[in-house]
Design a protein around this motif. Structure first.
Motif, PDB file in Angstrom:
ATOM      1  N   GLY A   1      32.969  30.876  44.644  1.00  0.00           N
ATOM      2  CA  GLY A   1      31.874  31.457  43.865  1.00  0.00           C
ATOM      3  C   GLY A   1      31.900  31.002  42.419  1.00  0.00           C
ATOM      4  O   GLY A   1      30.870  30.591  41.861  1.00  0.00           O
ATOM      5  N   VAL A   2      33.077  31.043  41.791  1.00  0.00           N
ATOM      6  CA  VAL A   2      33.191  30.617  40.392  1.00  0.00           C
ATOM      7  C   VAL A   2      32.889  29.122  40.272  1.00  0.00           C
ATOM      8  O   VAL A   2      32.204  28.684  39.333  1.00  0.00           O
TER       9      VAL A   2
ATOM     10  N   ASP B   1      25.158  35.256  47.750  1.00  0.00           N
ATOM     11  CA  ASP B   1      26.103  36.180  48.379  1.00  0.00           C
ATOM     12  C   ASP B   1      27.315  35.370  48.824  1.00  0.00           C
ATOM     13  O   ASP B   1      27.244  34.599  49.776  1.00  0.00           O
ATOM     14  N   PHE B   2      28.443  35.543  48.134  1.00  0.00           N
ATOM     15  CA  PHE B   2      29.668  34.828  48.468  1.00  0.00           C
ATOM     16  C   PHE B   2      30.623  35.681  49.290  1.00  0.00           C
ATOM     17  O   PHE B   2      31.774  35.320  49.475  1.00  0.00           O
ATOM     18  N   GLY B   3      30.129  36.816  49.759  1.00  0.00           N
ATOM     19  CA  GLY B   3      30.975  37.679  50.573  1.00  0.00           C
ATOM     20  C   GLY B   3      31.880  38.553  49.726  1.00  0.00           C
ATOM     21  O   GLY B   3      31.840  38.511  48.493  1.00  0.00           O
ATOM     22  N   PRO B   4      32.735  39.331  50.373  1.00  0.00           N
ATOM     23  CA  PRO B   4      33.655  40.199  49.624  1.00  0.00           C
ATOM     24  C   PRO B   4      34.835  39.417  49.068  1.00  0.00           C
ATOM     25  O   PRO B   4      35.209  38.367  49.590  1.00  0.00           O
TER      26      PRO B   4
ATOM     27  N   PHE C   1      27.572  29.513  55.389  1.00  0.00           N
ATOM     28  CA  PHE C   1      27.918  29.372  53.973  1.00  0.00           C
ATOM     29  C   PHE C   1      26.674  29.098  53.141  1.00  0.00           C
ATOM     30  O   PHE C   1      26.458  29.725  52.094  1.00  0.00           O
ATOM     31  N   TRP C   2      25.815  28.175  53.575  1.00  0.00           N
ATOM     32  CA  TRP C   2      24.625  27.848  52.801  1.00  0.00           C
ATOM     33  C   TRP C   2      23.622  28.996  52.811  1.00  0.00           C
ATOM     34  O   TRP C   2      22.893  29.196  51.831  1.00  0.00           O
ATOM     35  N   LYS C   3      23.564  29.757  53.890  1.00  0.00           N
ATOM     36  CA  LYS C   3      22.692  30.936  53.890  1.00  0.00           C
ATOM     37  C   LYS C   3      23.144  31.932  52.828  1.00  0.00           C
ATOM     38  O   LYS C   3      22.329  32.542  52.135  1.00  0.00           O
ATOM     39  N   ARG C   4      24.459  32.080  52.697  1.00  0.00           N
ATOM     40  CA  ARG C   4      24.976  32.987  51.675  1.00  0.00           C
ATOM     41  C   ARG C   4      24.725  32.444  50.265  1.00  0.00           C
ATOM     42  O   ARG C   4      24.412  33.202  49.351  1.00  0.00           O
ATOM     43  N   ILE C   5      24.870  31.139  50.108  1.00  0.00           N
ATOM     44  CA  ILE C   5      24.634  30.530  48.801  1.00  0.00           C
ATOM     45  C   ILE C   5      23.197  30.777  48.354  1.00  0.00           C
ATOM     46  O   ILE C   5      22.929  31.140  47.203  1.00  0.00           O
TER      47      ILE C   5
END
Length: 334
Positions: A304-305, A88-91, A80-84
């Motif tokens: 994400g929001v 990138d919050f995914g699809p 999750f933190w790598k995406r943050i």
């Protein structure tokens, strides 16, 4: 100068800490929801009759990896933190396979344009009129304006939005009541599109400005009423300084810092006012996106929001903290 640098360093450290705690809370809350996006996606697919066990299991594995739900809780948290960090919050589950960042990027300009401009207009009008009312306390017109402000202040802004919608959308239908622009216009910077956007923004902006002006008016009037009793103001009046100079240089300037703090927090938290206002008027902003995501159980989009909102509020507070010592010399930076 070195004292201000140390002050900036402390505020930046606080900013990072607040964002870290806020995003972690958002992560925990969204993952505590009973809705499983993977199982919900599988249920949607199997409702069409595709029930092969091997295919379903492969889909479950792929979706868990796609949504960052594979592995242990610690591995999910690190993913999750790598995406943050990559934004990138995914699809999105509700708009699959569109990325969450793309949906937020489309909606954010609508919300920022509507809410930021409305907040700044309300702040400017309310602070100016409140300052005049606090200084010229015997003016009848300003007294009447204070009564109107006190009457509007406790009314929820969505009530005003509904009244405006009924009044200008049904009883006297002269303004559009839903959407961000006309549906038959391409979203390009053309004259027709800009005019359409402004027309569609009048009612939602007016609902926010009417309530906001009352709040800023009352706050500024109270601040100025205290400042005018200070010795330096009385001395300036006795010295024959023009009232306009006293109001601008002695009174308003010393009353503005608390108002600026409120403005920064309001600008950072524009998403708070977006939710109901945008749903009432069908405005294509972040508020409508958040409500739709909650109804659809799209916790990736909700996360994400929420993360963008946390960053907005924290950044607003950080900016005003850094500007405070420059605006008000009484603030210590050592």
């Amino acid at each position: 100068m070195s004292g201000y640098v140390a002050y900036v360093g402390r505020r930046l450290a606080q900013f990072v800490l607040v964002v870290f705690i806020g995003v972690n809370l958002a992560y925990v809350i969204t993952h505590a929801t009973p809705i499983d996006p993977v199982e919900q996606s599988i249920s949607a697919v199997t409702s069409f009759g595709n029930t092969a066990p091997d295919a379903i299991e492969q889909m479950r594995t792929s979706l868990r990896e796609l949504y960052g739900l594979g592995g242990s809780p610690a591995q999910q948290y690190l993913a999750f933190w790598k995406r943050i960090l990559r934004a990138d919050f995914g699809p999105s589950l509700s708009a699959f396979p569109t990325p969450v960042s793309t949906l937020i990027g489309r909606a954010l300009p609508w919300t920022a344009g509507l809410l930021a401009i409305s907040t700044i207009i309300a702040w400017g009008l309310g602070s100016l009129l409140g300052g005049l009312a606090g200084y010229y306390q015997k003016n009848r017109g300003l007294k009447l304006m204070g009564l109107v402000a006190m009457g509007l202040h406790p009314i929820p802004y969505y009530i005003v939005a509904l009244v405006l919608l009924i009044g200008f959308g049904f009883l006297w239908p002269v303004l559009p009541i839903t959407g961000g622009s006309a549906m038959n216009l391409p979203q390009t910077l053309t004259f027709d599109f800009v005019v359409s956007v402004l027309q569609h923004a009048i009612l939602p902006a007016l609902s926010l400005i009417l309530i906001g002006v009352g709040s800023w008016f009352l706050g500024m009037r109270a601040l100025v009423s205290n400042v005018v009793t200070e010795d330096y103001v009385l001395y300036a009046e006795l010295a024959g300084v023009r009232s306009g100079r006293i109001l601008s240089s002695y009174v308003m300037r010393n009353a503005l810092p608390p108002q600026l703090t409120g403005l920064a927090i309001s600008l950072g938290g524009i998403f708070n006012g977006a939710v109901i206002t945008e749903k009432v008027f069908g405005y294509p902003g972040v508020g409508s996106l958040l409500v739709d995501a909650v109804y659809a159980g799209d916790y990736g989009l909700v996360l994400g929001v929420t993360t963008v909102s946390i960053l907005g509020v924290s950044t607003g507070v950080l900016v005003i903290d850094l500007l405070y010592p420059l605006l008000d010399p009484r603030v210590r930076v050592s």
